[in-house]
Design a protein around this motif. Structure first.
Motif, PDB file in Angstrom:
ATOM      1  N   VAL A 128     -31.510  11.284 -37.588  1.00 49.84           N
ATOM      2  CA  VAL A 128     -31.008  11.355 -36.206  1.00 49.84           C
ATOM      3  C   VAL A 128     -31.844  11.373 -35.184  1.00 49.84           C
ATOM      4  N   ARG A 129     -32.166  10.582 -34.247  1.00 46.93           N
ATOM      5  CA  ARG A 129     -33.106  10.672 -33.224  1.00 46.93           C
ATOM      6  C   ARG A 129     -32.438  11.498 -32.273  1.00 46.93           C
ATOM      7  N   ARG A 130     -33.157  12.778 -32.035  1.00 41.07           N
ATOM      8  CA  ARG A 130     -32.529  13.825 -31.273  1.00 41.07           C
ATOM      9  C   ARG A 130     -33.761  13.984 -30.201  1.00 41.07           C
ATOM     10  N   PRO A 131     -33.179  14.221 -28.805  1.00 38.38           N
ATOM     11  CA  PRO A 131     -33.922  14.438 -27.535  1.00 38.38           C
ATOM     12  C   PRO A 131     -34.685  15.953 -27.816  1.00 38.38           C
ATOM     13  N   PRO A 132     -35.632  15.863 -27.305  1.00 43.46           N
ATOM     14  CA  PRO A 132     -36.345  17.239 -27.441  1.00 43.46           C
ATOM     15  C   PRO A 132     -35.732  18.501 -26.897  1.00 43.46           C
ATOM     16  N   ILE A 133     -35.542  19.780 -27.273  1.00 43.17           N
ATOM     17  CA  ILE A 133     -35.184  21.040 -26.962  1.00 43.17           C
ATOM     18  C   ILE A 133     -36.118  21.967 -27.180  1.00 43.17           C
ATOM     19  N   ILE A 134     -36.829  22.496 -25.970  1.00 44.46           N
ATOM     20  CA  ILE A 134     -37.751  23.541 -26.144  1.00 44.46           C
ATOM     21  C   ILE A 134     -37.461  24.652 -26.733  1.00 44.46           C
ATOM     22  N   SER A 135     -37.899  25.303 -27.902  1.00 47.89           N
ATOM     23  CA  SER A 135     -37.489  26.493 -28.464  1.00 47.89           C
ATOM     24  C   SER A 135     -37.576  27.708 -27.883  1.00 47.89           C
ATOM     25  N   ASP A 136     -36.593  28.665 -28.437  1.00 46.87           N
ATOM     26  CA  ASP A 136     -36.565  29.978 -27.748  1.00 46.87           C
ATOM     27  C   ASP A 136     -37.951  30.753 -27.776  1.00 46.87           C
ATOM     28  N   ASN A 137     -38.719  30.560 -28.628  1.00 46.36           N
ATOM     29  CA  ASN A 137     -39.800  31.141 -28.740  1.00 46.36           C
ATOM     30  C   ASN A 137     -40.911  30.811 -28.086  1.00 46.36           C
ATOM     31  N   SER A 138     -40.941  30.091 -27.041  1.00 42.91           N
ATOM     32  CA  SER A 138     -41.760  29.487 -26.141  1.00 42.91           C
ATOM     33  C   SER A 138     -42.033  30.663 -24.968  1.00 42.91           C
ATOM     34  N   THR A 139     -43.007  30.695 -24.319  1.00 44.11           N
ATOM     35  CA  THR A 139     -43.370  31.551 -23.252  1.00 44.11           C
ATOM     36  C   THR A 139     -42.247  31.463 -22.247  1.00 44.11           C
ATOM     37  N   ARG A 140     -41.868  32.429 -21.604  1.00 40.94           N
ATOM     38  CA  ARG A 140     -40.946  32.024 -20.334  1.00 40.94           C
ATOM     39  C   ARG A 140     -41.906  32.722 -19.381  1.00 40.94           C
ATOM     40  N   SER A 141     -41.771  33.682 -18.536  1.00 37.90           N
ATOM     41  CA  SER A 141     -42.439  34.046 -17.509  1.00 37.90           C
ATOM     42  C   SER A 141     -43.253  35.253 -17.629  1.00 37.90           C
ATOM     43  N   LEU A 142     -44.582  35.424 -17.155  1.00 36.73           N
ATOM     44  CA  LEU A 142     -45.866  36.476 -17.513  1.00 36.73           C
ATOM     45  C   LEU A 142     -46.053  37.158 -16.094  1.00 36.73           C
ATOM     46  N   VAL A 143     -46.396  38.357 -16.147  1.00 31.10           N
ATOM     47  CA  VAL A 143     -47.109  39.192 -15.140  1.00 31.10           C
ATOM     48  C   VAL A 143     -48.209  39.806 -15.872  1.00 31.10           C
TER      49      VAL A 143
END
Length: 361
Positions: A128-143
């Motif tokens: 089933v073709r599914r639109p992309p979903i960015i995974s939770d293990n991707s970077t969020r914000s950084l300081v």
């Protein structure tokens, strides 16, 4: 004799057919469908008239139990989206799924039961073709601190597998060079304050509009001070503004120093700070009605946890007032002289007016 021979031939043929093992002659190739679409999967069998033919949804990773969908011409699953069609002539069983959902993706097994522990089967995968979903293990914000290595990661699920790319706000140049970088990991070996800002992780696979995550990078750095004019002149008894621009993060503490003394707001000085952004602050000190002793060097000093910076602004004496900020601001002795001159002019005008009134009337 000829009749007997014919009967024997028929019996041999029947015996041969009755001994043939059922086989699956055809199964649909891997269908690829969009969410909301319809999929049909057909399984054709031979010599299976006396054996049950099943459709089963299976989990090849064996995380979940198999789900029985149909047996023979009977649909077992209670889901209105599923239907079963049997073609007796071709001995085929067609499983149809309408309004396809993402959870319908997986393996479907056509199975012929020959005995308690004997069966033949063939699998077909429904994708089933599914639109992309960015995974939770991707970077969020950084300081991060200036000079550190930084790694930004972005992963996405979907089908087909999404392509991941990186961009910066307003298509600014990336630290890697160019305005686009393709790949899951964006590495910045030594980050600088110019690299701070918003980065976009974009995942695309041709299904829907794609997905995007905004990643804010804050770079902490010691203050950097610039001065528009390091030397400024002004006449006695006039005001003058000295200013400096401070760039730092976290926001710094800013002070003005003259002759080793930290200055504060009073009748001689007025200090103001104006933050134009988290990292930028403009600071101004106004020296009010300059006295002789106030000429000299003024130090603009900024400090935060990462360091301290300071610059010197020199104020020197001039004969002619400098505008701005002295526009329309006469000194005290000039103000007194101007008032006296104005009074004389008014008296002269009144006297002239009275003379002409007396002369003609």
């Amino acid at each position: 004799m000829k009749y007997v021979y014919s009967v024997l031939v028929v019996l041999c043929i029947n015996l041969a057919f009755s001994q043939r093992t059922p086989t699956i002659s055809h199964i649909t190739q891997k269908p690829i469908k969009d969410i909301g679409g319809t999929a049909e999967m057909t399984c054709s069998v031979l010599y299976a008239m006396d054996f049950p033919v099943l459709w089963v949804k299976v989990d090849k990773e064996k995380i979940t139990e198999p789900v029985m969908l149909s047996s023979g011409s009977t649909l077992i699953i209670k889901d209105s989206r599923f239907s079963l069609r049997q073609d007796i002539d071709s001995t085929s069983y067609t499983l149809q799924i309408k309004d396809i959902q993402e959870t319908d993706a997986g393996y479907y097994r056509c199975q012929v039961l020959l005995g308690l522990n004997n069966k033949i089967s063939a699998d077909v995968e429904l994708e089933v073709r599914r639109p992309p979903i960015i995974s939770d293990n991707s970077t969020r914000s950084l300081v991060v601190n200036e000079g550190q290595p930084v790694k930004l990661e972005c992963y996405a699920g979907g089908f087909p597998s999404p392509r991941v790319s990186w961009r910066r706000e307003n298509n600014a140049i990336l630290p890697t060079g160019g305005s686009i970088y393709r790949g899951n990991i964006l590495k910045i070996p030594v980050i600088t304050k110019e690299d701070r800002g918003t980065y976009y992780c974009v995942a695309e696979n041709g299904v829907g509009k794609g997905a995007r995550r905004n990643i804010a990078i804050e770079v902490e750095f010691a203050p950097v001070i610039t001065v528009p004019k390091p030397r400024l002149g002004q006449a006695l008894q006039y005001d003058m503004d000295l200013e400096c621009h401070v760039e730092a993060y976290p926001p710094p503490a800013i002070i003005w120093i003259n002759n080793g003394i930290q200055l504060s707001n009073n009748q001689h000085y007025r200090i103001s700070h104006f933050a134009t952004a988290d990292e930028f602050t403009d600071t101004t000190i106004r020296i009010i009605t300059i006295e002789k002793r106030q000429y000299g060097d003024y130090i603009c000093k900024a400090s935060n946890v990462l360091g301290t910076a300071e610059v010197t602004v020199n104020l020197y004496e001039t004969i002619i007032p400098v505008c701005p900020p002295a526009c329309g601001q006469p000194s005290s002795h000039l103000r007194s002289s101007s008032i006296k001159t104005a009074s004389v002019n008014i008296s002269f005008l009144i006297a002239t007016y009275l003379y002409f009134v007396h002369l003609y009337f």
